[in-house]
Design an enzyme around this catalytic site. Structure first.
Site, PDB file in Angstrom:
ATOM      1  N   MET A  63      26.605   3.744  13.283  1.00  0.00           N
ATOM      2  CA  MET A  63      25.679   4.076  12.182  1.00  0.00           C
ATOM      3  C   MET A  63      26.114   3.331  10.915  1.00  0.00           C
ATOM      4  SD  MET A  63      24.286   7.876  12.840  1.00  0.00           S
ATOM      5  CE  MET A  63      25.644   8.800  12.224  1.00  0.00           C
ATOM      6  N   GLY A  64      26.916   2.286  11.100  1.00  0.00           N
ATOM      7  CA  GLY A  64      27.307   1.456   9.955  1.00  0.00           C
ATOM      8  C   GLY A  64      28.428   2.071   9.144  1.00  0.00           C
ATOM      9  N   ALA A  65      28.589   1.566   7.890  1.00  0.00           N
ATOM     10  CA  ALA A  65      29.753   1.915   7.051  1.00  0.00           C
ATOM     11  C   ALA A  65      31.006   1.686   7.901  1.00  0.00           C
ATOM     12  CB  ALA A  65      29.675   3.342   6.526  1.00  0.00           C
ATOM     13  N   GLU A 117      37.969   0.202  10.324  1.00  0.00           N
ATOM     14  CA  GLU A 117      38.869  -0.384  11.324  1.00  0.00           C
ATOM     15  C   GLU A 117      38.644   0.207  12.727  1.00  0.00           C
ATOM     16  OE1 GLU A 117      40.694  -3.030  10.804  1.00  0.00           O
ATOM     17  OE2 GLU A 117      41.456  -2.928  12.878  1.00  0.00           O
ATOM     18  N   GLY A 118      38.312   1.496  12.779  1.00  0.00           N
ATOM     19  CA  GLY A 118      38.060   2.136  14.080  1.00  0.00           C
ATOM     20  C   GLY A 118      36.913   1.453  14.813  1.00  0.00           C
ATOM     21  N   HIS A 119      35.820   1.152  14.075  1.00  0.00           N
ATOM     22  CA  HIS A 119      34.689   0.441  14.688  1.00  0.00           C
ATOM     23  C   HIS A 119      35.130  -0.948  15.139  1.00  0.00           C
ATOM     24  CE1 HIS A 119      32.167   3.099  11.919  1.00  0.00           C
ATOM     25  NE2 HIS A 119      31.688   3.365  13.120  1.00  0.00           N
ATOM     26  N   GLU A 130      36.765   8.080  20.781  1.00  0.00           N
ATOM     27  CA  GLU A 130      37.082   9.444  21.232  1.00  0.00           C
ATOM     28  C   GLU A 130      37.076  10.454  20.083  1.00  0.00           C
ATOM     29  OE1 GLU A 130      40.757   9.268  23.413  1.00  0.00           O
ATOM     30  OE2 GLU A 130      39.717   8.729  25.275  1.00  0.00           O
ATOM     31  N   LYS A 131      36.922   9.976  18.846  1.00  0.00           N
ATOM     32  CA  LYS A 131      36.823  10.961  17.754  1.00  0.00           C
ATOM     33  C   LYS A 131      35.634  11.885  18.015  1.00  0.00           C
ATOM     34  CE  LYS A 131      35.314  10.275  13.509  1.00  0.00           C
ATOM     35  NZ  LYS A 131      34.340  11.372  13.341  1.00  0.00           N
ATOM     36  N   SER A 147      33.253   7.125   8.882  1.00  0.00           N
ATOM     37  CA  SER A 147      32.433   6.577   7.794  1.00  0.00           C
ATOM     38  C   SER A 147      32.300   7.599   6.672  1.00  0.00           C
ATOM     39  CB  SER A 147      31.051   6.216   8.316  1.00  0.00           C
ATOM     40  OG  SER A 147      31.189   5.344   9.402  1.00  0.00           O
TER      41      SER A 147
HETATM   42  O1  PAF Z   1      28.763   7.874  16.858  1.00  0.00           O
HETATM   43  C1  PAF Z   1      27.821   7.398  16.178  1.00  0.00           C
HETATM   44  O2  PAF Z   1      28.017   6.658  15.227  1.00  0.00           O
HETATM   45  C2  PAF Z   1      26.396   7.770  16.554  1.00  0.00           C
HETATM   46  O3  PAF Z   1      26.319   9.083  16.984  1.00  0.00           O
HETATM   47  C3  PAF Z   1      25.760   6.797  17.570  1.00  0.00           C
HETATM   48  C4  PAF Z   1      26.468   6.852  18.900  1.00  0.00           C
HETATM   49  C5  PAF Z   1      25.792   5.382  17.018  1.00  0.00           C
HETATM   50  C6  PAF Z   1      24.302   7.169  17.805  1.00  0.00           C
HETATM   51  O4  PAF Z   1      23.557   7.123  16.627  1.00  0.00           O
END
Ligand code: PAF
Length: 283
Positions: A30-32, A35-37, A151-152, A189
């Site tokens: 969902m953006g923002a 480092e985890g992403h 896994e968060k 985020s």
């Molecule tokens: O974990 C998230 O950021 C959201 O729940 C996801 C999996 C992108 C679905 O909108």
């Protein structure tokens, strides 16, 4: 780096790669981005030729309108961050609400064999119908070989595995370890919205989870739960919404400890108006 806002154009571009037998990984977000992403993206790049990162604040998974409005939206910064990882192999899909939902912004109803009624499902009405709807649509649009989730959101990860199993979707789901700040706070985020005093207080959540894990070695789940609830009762800034010890497969709260089952402790906490979740493997 290509940034697509329309599914038809994205599909066309991906078809070219698929014809070349390139494998496609996906990291829905969902953006923002933090480092985890990026760790999820790096993992996806290790296993795939191309990686689609979706950036979309999905309205149907928010049960709280204010949370949806205040959710951080930082597309330009996110794209710049992704460019530092890989300019060529990453493809961004940042659709509009209309591109995903057309004129019907509602969630489908899902049966996830009861996983959806526990913890987050009990406190966030309809949340997992929204998650199921968007993830299924992403998988239908992108048709990735692999998809990566943190896994968060452990309950979400189990629900997505169930979605894939139930709808026989041809995608392999990989869960990745929680990425933490050096003080232990799970990266999220939402952390960017924490006021300084709450940011300082929030590492207490993981500290308490770690202590609960040690206690679980010798004490009953009820005693550990009671202890955790008391820790938060005595805290000035953090308000506990729930603490649960649950079987990782069913997500049902533990009744009697069994050495054959795997357990995790799950927590949701309010830091002012920001809701933070975290979890820890217990055995
Ligand atoms: O974990 C998230 O950021 C959201 O729940 C996801 C999996 C992108 C679905 O909108």
């Amino acid at each position: 780096m290509e940034v697509y806002t329309e599914k038809d154009k994205l599909r066309k571009a991906l078809n070219v790669f698929k014809l070349k037998k390139n494998s496609i990984g996906m990291v829905p977000t969902m953006g923002a981005l933090h480092e985890g992403h990026l760790q999820l993206v790096i993992k996806a790049l290790e296993n795939n030729d191309k990686v689609v990162v979706s950036i979309f604040v999905n309205p149907t998974q928010f049960n709280n309108k204010e949370d949806l409005v205040k959710y951080p939206r930082t597309l330009e910064k996110d794209v710049a961050l992704l460019k530092t990882v890989d300019k060529d192999a990453i493809i961004v899909y940042a659709p509009t609400v209309e591109d995903i939902y057309e004129s019907n912004t509602i969630a489908e109803k899902f049966d996830f064999d009861g996983l959806e009624f526990e913890m987050e499902g009990a406190f966030r009405d309809g949340h997992f119908d929204g998650v199921g709807t968007i993830v299924k649509r992403f998988f239908e649009i992108v048709k990735p070989d692999d998809a990566y989730f943190g896994e968060k959101d452990f309950q979400q990860l189990q629900i997505i595995k169930k979605l894939v199993e139930k709808y026989k979707l041809p995608v392999k789901i990989t869960g990745c370890k929680i990425h933490r700040e050096s003080n232990g706070l799970a990266m999220s985020s939402r952390n960017t919205r924490l006021k300084p005093e709450y940011k300082d207080a929030a590492p207490f959540i993981y500290k308490t989870l770690k202590a609960a894990k040690i206690k679980f070695g010798t004490k009953s789940a009820n005693k550990v739960t009671e202890w955790v609830e008391n820790q938060f009762k005595n805290h000035d800034l953090l308000e506990l919404e729930y603490f649960k010890i649950a079987d990782i497969k069913t997500l049902k709260p533990i009744t009697r400890k069994s050495s054959k089952k795997m357990y995790r402790a799950f927590v949701a906490v309010y830091a002012d108006d920001i809701r933070l979740i975290d979890n820890i493997a217990l055995n």
